[in-house]
Structures are given as structure tokens and as C-alpha cells.
Design a protein around this motif. Structure first.
Motif, PDB file in Angstrom:
ATOM      1  N   LEU A 152     -43.221   8.507   2.794  1.00  0.00           N
ATOM      2  CA  LEU A 152     -44.494   9.147   2.472  1.00  0.00           C
ATOM      3  C   LEU A 152     -44.526   9.458   0.986  1.00  0.00           C
ATOM      4  N   VAL A 153     -45.646   9.167   0.334  1.00  0.00           N
ATOM      5  CA  VAL A 153     -45.816   9.426  -1.092  1.00  0.00           C
ATOM      6  C   VAL A 153     -47.063  10.281  -1.286  1.00  0.00           C
ATOM      7  N   ILE A 154     -46.950  11.312  -2.115  1.00  0.00           N
ATOM      8  CA  ILE A 154     -48.087  12.169  -2.438  1.00  0.00           C
ATOM      9  C   ILE A 154     -48.471  11.919  -3.888  1.00  0.00           C
ATOM     10  N   THR A 155     -49.722  11.513  -4.111  1.00  0.00           N
ATOM     11  CA  THR A 155     -50.171  11.126  -5.443  1.00  0.00           C
ATOM     12  C   THR A 155     -51.680  11.264  -5.549  1.00  0.00           C
ATOM     13  N   SER A 156     -52.175  11.314  -6.774  1.00  0.00           N
ATOM     14  CA  SER A 156     -53.617  11.284  -7.007  1.00  0.00           C
ATOM     15  C   SER A 156     -54.078   9.911  -7.468  1.00  0.00           C
ATOM     16  N   ASP A 157     -53.165   8.939  -7.479  1.00  0.00           N
ATOM     17  CA  ASP A 157     -53.491   7.579  -7.915  1.00  0.00           C
ATOM     18  C   ASP A 157     -53.095   6.568  -6.843  1.00  0.00           C
TER      19      ASP A 157
END
Length: 305
Positions: free
Chosen positions: A144-149
Motif C-alpha cells: 500500500l502506498v499513500i501519496t498525493s501523486d
């Protein structure tokens, strides 16, 4: 007579303060939500909301129904999680990478709660500041990755968590502190304080400065948010941070927040998982827990569009 959807509707209205934002949160149209509410009031023969107030205010019968929602919904959610655990088994892995330094503020409590609900899932957390997390996610090194892009690759599915405004923190006596908002050109002569990551991974550049062709006179890096705030408060530069991350520094008056542009720079934070794992019960449960925790604890965020 009362159904789960009715309880969820009233809880969403209380959380968001309006039918429009509640409908967005529940992924239904405003007209459908209004129809559901009127139908319920017709069944009960009681008015549940004072619709002319802003934010919407509940009547006494509405408050009674909310009391039931507060009791029943957590029990139903807990049962559903237990059933999903039984269906999925007690083992699993969730290796998380995060591209947002300030997100640790809400991520750690969400992970703590998740750990109690899924004790058989192995947790690992990486700060994706020195490596590219999306290739690692696709390879299977991460879950799982948390990003705004978010990327547009079909190999990853993205779940929006919340929208936030990127704002500029400046010293209280800084000339920009007297402004309601700043233009990109206003930052051409300042020192910009950022986290130590590549320029193309910083929202202040990609969403504000680069489109206008503006470069600050200097860039200074700091790894910790409190250190960045102290530098800005002492007049050694300015820093762009999510509005919710500044709350604890604005309340005691350490710095002043100024909007970036007249309309503000709004970004959405996403959680990404591999497409083949998108239906994983514990991954979906974590995303739901994270979103729920954020809307309960963070100021200034909005439901995703």
C-alpha cells in the motif's frame, strides 16, 4: 422501519454539516439523499432536521436516532470485520510506504487501531522519501502506498482518502503575513523550506510554482515538520504544508497561514494498492479506518470529489 442506510445517512450529515457533502461522502446524489431523508421522516411522522440552519441542526427526534446510530453502526462494522477476518484467514502482510512526511500524525494512530483488529497481519512502514514507491508496489515489495501523486497505471488501484489545502506558513511579522493569498511571483525572492525530497515530488512546485515558471531564490531542507515551523517562525524562510498539519502551530500563534493563489491549492491524498489485491479485506479495512480516523481528527479536510 429504520434501516442501516438511514443511520449512515444521518451520521454523514452530522459529520459534514450539509446534504451536499454528506452525499459526496456516501457516493450518492444530493437529490437521492434528500429523497431518502424525506421518506424516512414520512415513515416516522417526525422531522429529523432543521434544514434552514447552516450547518444543518438536528431536531430532538433526530438526535435520538443519532444515539442509536452511534451504538449500532460500530457494532455492525465490528461484526463485518470479524466476518471478513474469518473469510480471509488470520494471516497476511501489509507493507506501507508514505510519501507525506506530515502524514505520520494521523497514520500511526490508524495503524495502531488496525493492528488491534487484524493481529495476524504483519505490518511494516517505510518513508518513501529516498526511493520510488510505485515500482516497489507493482513489484510486490510494498502492499500500500499513500501519496498525493497517483499514477495512471492499470496495475494499481487508487482510493481517495481526503482533500486538503496546501498553505504557506510564514513568520507573523513577515510581509506576506498581511496577505490573504500569494501569487507564485511572490515566492521568487524568498527561501523555501521543504522536506529533503526531489522537487518533482513536492506539491508546492508541481501545483503552484512550476506552472508559473517561478523559482524561489533559495531552497532549504529540513526532515522534521517542527524544525521547518521553527525556521519559518524565526524568519529564515517560508514553508508550504497541508492545512491540517499546521493546526497545532497556528493555534498558539507560532506562524501565520496564507493561501496559495486566490482559489487555494487543493490536493487529494490517495491510498494505492495493486489491482489484483484491491479486494483484500484487510487492505480495504485499513483504508476505511484511515479515512474514518482522518475525518474525525484532522481539521480543514474535505471529502474527495
Amino acid at each position: 422501519m429504520l434501516e442501516r442506510r438511514h443511520l449512515e445517512t444521518l451520521s454523514a450529515i452530522r459529520q459534514h454539516g450539509s446534504l451536499v457533502e454528506a452525499a459526496e461522502h456516501l457516493h450518492v446524489t444530493q437529490s437521492a439523499l434528500s429523497h431518502q431523508l424525506k421518506e424516512l421522516e414520512g415513515r416516522l411522522g417526525l422531522q429529523l432536521l432543521h434544514r434552514r440552519t447552516r450547518p444543518l441542526r438536528f431536531t430532538n427526534p433526530g438526535l435520538k436516532v443519532l444515539e442509536l446510530a452511534d451504538q449500532v453502526l460500530p457494532q455492525m462494522q465490528a461484526l463485518e470485520r470479524e466476518l471478513r477476518r474469518m473469510a480471509a484467514g488470520e494471516s497476511g502482510r501489509m507493507h506501507v510506504a508514505i510519501e507525506c512526511h506530515s502524514c505520520f500524525q494521523w497514520l500511526m494512530p490508524a495503524l495502531d487501531r488496525f493492528r488491534g483488529l487484524w493481529p495476524g497481519v504483519t505490518l511494516d512502514l517505510s518513508a518513501a522519501f529516498s526511493f520510488a514507491p510505485l515500482p516497489a508496489l507493482v513489484r510486490g515489495d510494498l502492499d500500500l502506498v499513500i501519496t498525493s501523486d497517483p499514477d495512471t497505471t492499470e496495475a494499481v488501484q487508487w482510493a481517495p482518502l481526503f482533500r486538503y489545502e496546501l498553505v504557506l506558513a510564514v513568520a507573523n511579522d513577515h510581509p506576506l503575513a498581511r496577505r490573504r493569498n500569494v501569487a507564485p511571483e511572490d515566492l521568487a525572492g524568498v527561501t523555501l523550506i521543504t522536506y529533503p525530497v526531489e522537487r518533482d515530488r513536492l506539491d508546492v512546485f508541481t501545483a503552484f510554482l512550476d506552472p508559473a515558471g517561478v523559482t524561489p531564490s533559495a531552497v532549504r531542507t529540513a526532515e522534521l515538520t517542527p524544525m521547518m515551523i521553527q525556521l519559518a517562525a524565526s524568519g529564515r524562510g517560508v514553508v508550504a504544508l497541508p492545512n491540517w498539519a499546521l493546526t497545532e502551530y497556528l493555534e498558539p500563534g507560532l506562524v501565520t497561514a496564507v493561501s496559495l493563489g486566490e482559489a487555494g491549492v487543493w490536493r487529494t491524498l490517495y491510498a494505492g494498492v495493486r489491482s489484483e489485491d484491491a479486494d483484500s479485506p484487510y487492505l480495504q479495512d485499513f483504508i476505511g479506518l484511515a479515512r474514518e480516523h482522518c475525518f474525525r481528527s484532522l481539521a480543514g479536510i474535505r471529502a474527495p470529489e
